[in-house]
Design a protein around this motif. Sequence first.
Motif, PDB file in Angstrom:
ATOM      1  N   UNK A 108       5.528  29.058 -77.555  1.00 52.53           N
ATOM      2  CA  UNK A 108       6.670  28.853 -78.457  1.00 52.53           C
ATOM      3  C   UNK A 108       7.348  27.515 -78.168  1.00 52.53           C
ATOM      4  N   UNK A 109       7.592  27.247 -76.898  1.00 45.33           N
ATOM      5  CA  UNK A 109       8.270  25.994 -76.532  1.00 45.33           C
ATOM      6  C   UNK A 109       7.480  24.780 -76.990  1.00 45.33           C
ATOM      7  N   UNK A 110       6.192  24.784 -76.743  1.00 44.84           N
ATOM      8  CA  UNK A 110       5.371  23.637 -77.155  1.00 44.84           C
ATOM      9  C   UNK A 110       5.377  23.472 -78.663  1.00 44.84           C
ATOM     10  N   UNK A 111       5.303  24.583 -79.387  1.00 42.71           N
ATOM     11  CA  UNK A 111       5.266  24.530 -80.843  1.00 42.71           C
ATOM     12  C   UNK A 111       6.593  24.063 -81.422  1.00 42.71           C
ATOM     13  N   UNK A 112       7.693  24.601 -80.915  1.00 41.56           N
ATOM     14  CA  UNK A 112       9.003  24.343 -81.497  1.00 41.56           C
ATOM     15  C   UNK A 112       9.694  23.119 -80.885  1.00 41.56           C
ATOM     16  N   UNK A 113       9.552  22.951 -79.581  1.00 38.49           N
ATOM     17  CA  UNK A 113      10.306  21.907 -78.883  1.00 38.49           C
ATOM     18  C   UNK A 113       9.470  20.701 -78.475  1.00 38.49           C
ATOM     19  N   UNK A 114       8.172  20.884 -78.399  1.00 41.68           N
ATOM     20  CA  UNK A 114       7.288  19.820 -77.940  1.00 41.68           C
ATOM     21  C   UNK A 114       7.011  19.938 -76.450  1.00 41.68           C
ATOM     22  N   UNK A 115       5.959  19.281 -76.004  1.00 41.69           N
ATOM     23  CA  UNK A 115       5.528  19.454 -74.614  1.00 41.69           C
ATOM     24  C   UNK A 115       6.373  18.702 -73.607  1.00 41.69           C
ATOM     25  N   UNK A 116       7.207  17.773 -74.049  1.00 44.76           N
ATOM     26  CA  UNK A 116       8.039  17.022 -73.109  1.00 44.76           C
ATOM     27  C   UNK A 116       9.466  17.540 -72.986  1.00 44.76           C
ATOM     28  N   UNK A 117       9.818  18.550 -73.750  1.00 43.28           N
ATOM     29  CA  UNK A 117      11.172  19.099 -73.703  1.00 43.28           C
ATOM     30  C   UNK A 117      11.423  19.769 -72.343  1.00 43.28           C
ATOM     31  N   UNK A 118      12.638  19.672 -71.810  1.00 40.69           N
ATOM     32  CA  UNK A 118      12.934  20.290 -70.499  1.00 40.69           C
ATOM     33  C   UNK A 118      12.630  21.790 -70.432  1.00 40.69           C
ATOM     34  N   UNK A 119      12.893  22.521 -71.516  1.00 42.40           N
ATOM     35  CA  UNK A 119      12.576  23.958 -71.499  1.00 42.40           C
ATOM     36  C   UNK A 119      11.074  24.181 -71.373  1.00 42.40           C
ATOM     37  N   UNK A 120      10.301  23.379 -72.079  1.00 46.36           N
ATOM     38  CA  UNK A 120       8.841  23.482 -72.001  1.00 46.36           C
ATOM     39  C   UNK A 120       8.375  23.162 -70.588  1.00 46.36           C
ATOM     40  N   UNK A 121       8.928  22.122 -70.012  1.00 46.80           N
ATOM     41  CA  UNK A 121       8.559  21.742 -68.645  1.00 46.80           C
ATOM     42  C   UNK A 121       8.932  22.833 -67.642  1.00 46.80           C
ATOM     43  N   UNK A 122      10.073  23.483 -67.831  1.00 49.01           N
ATOM     44  CA  UNK A 122      10.467  24.582 -66.948  1.00 49.01           C
ATOM     45  C   UNK A 122       9.468  25.732 -66.993  1.00 49.01           C
ATOM     46  N   UNK A 123       9.029  26.070 -68.191  1.00 48.31           N
ATOM     47  CA  UNK A 123       8.065  27.160 -68.323  1.00 48.31           C
ATOM     48  C   UNK A 123       6.732  26.758 -67.685  1.00 48.31           C
ATOM     49  N   UNK A 124       6.309  25.525 -67.916  1.00 51.03           N
ATOM     50  CA  UNK A 124       5.074  25.039 -67.284  1.00 51.03           C
ATOM     51  C   UNK A 124       5.168  25.127 -65.763  1.00 51.03           C
ATOM     52  N   UNK A 125       6.302  24.723 -65.225  1.00 47.28           N
ATOM     53  CA  UNK A 125       6.498  24.792 -63.776  1.00 47.28           C
ATOM     54  C   UNK A 125       6.481  26.231 -63.271  1.00 47.28           C
ATOM     55  N   UNK A 126       7.060  27.127 -64.039  1.00 42.42           N
ATOM     56  CA  UNK A 126       7.054  28.541 -63.657  1.00 42.42           C
ATOM     57  C   UNK A 126       5.634  29.097 -63.616  1.00 42.42           C
ATOM     58  N   UNK A 127       4.839  28.725 -64.599  1.00 38.09           N
ATOM     59  CA  UNK A 127       3.449  29.188 -64.633  1.00 38.09           C
ATOM     60  C   UNK A 127       2.677  28.624 -63.440  1.00 38.09           C
ATOM     61  N   UNK A 128       2.869  27.360 -63.168  1.00 36.86           N
ATOM     62  CA  UNK A 128       2.174  26.737 -62.031  1.00 36.86           C
ATOM     63  C   UNK A 128       2.582  27.402 -60.725  1.00 36.86           C
ATOM     64  N   UNK A 129       3.864  27.650 -60.547  1.00 43.55           N
ATOM     65  CA  UNK A 129       4.340  28.305 -59.330  1.00 43.55           C
ATOM     66  C   UNK A 129       3.772  29.717 -59.224  1.00 43.55           C
ATOM     67  N   UNK A 130       3.789  30.445 -60.332  1.00 45.29           N
ATOM     68  CA  UNK A 130       3.238  31.800 -60.351  1.00 45.29           C
ATOM     69  C   UNK A 130       1.770  31.797 -59.940  1.00 45.29           C
TER      70      UNK A 130
END
Length: 137
Positions: A108-130
Amino acid sequence: MSFLYYPQGRYDKAEPLYLEALQLMQELLGDCHPDVATSLNNLAELYRSQGRYEAAEPLYKQALALRQELLGDYHPDVAISLNDFAALRYHQNRYDEAESLFSQALEICEFVLGSNHPNTQNVKNSIAYLRTRKGKS
């Protein structure tokens, strides 16, 4: 005031304020309003922070369902609900469920906000940490 007490870890002061805010939102706006979903999600976040996972879970589910119903599946607030619910699943050591929820939030974040948006980056970081945590289990 609840947003003042919560970051300080003064949960005993924050909880009644979150509950009062939720009640007021429901009384003033009805049960089906985006602000009610936000209040539900905020209260769930408070409970998750306290380790009160069983109290948090139904609130996350209710906030997510309400946001999807009112805002549609591809809205930034839906992504926030998915991300927060994923964090709960992570803390419950339910890593596969957490990863699925994080992935939905990321889509959703990538589609709506783009891949460079802070929310998108936060989710990416969460996935990487997980994924690093899953590898250690």
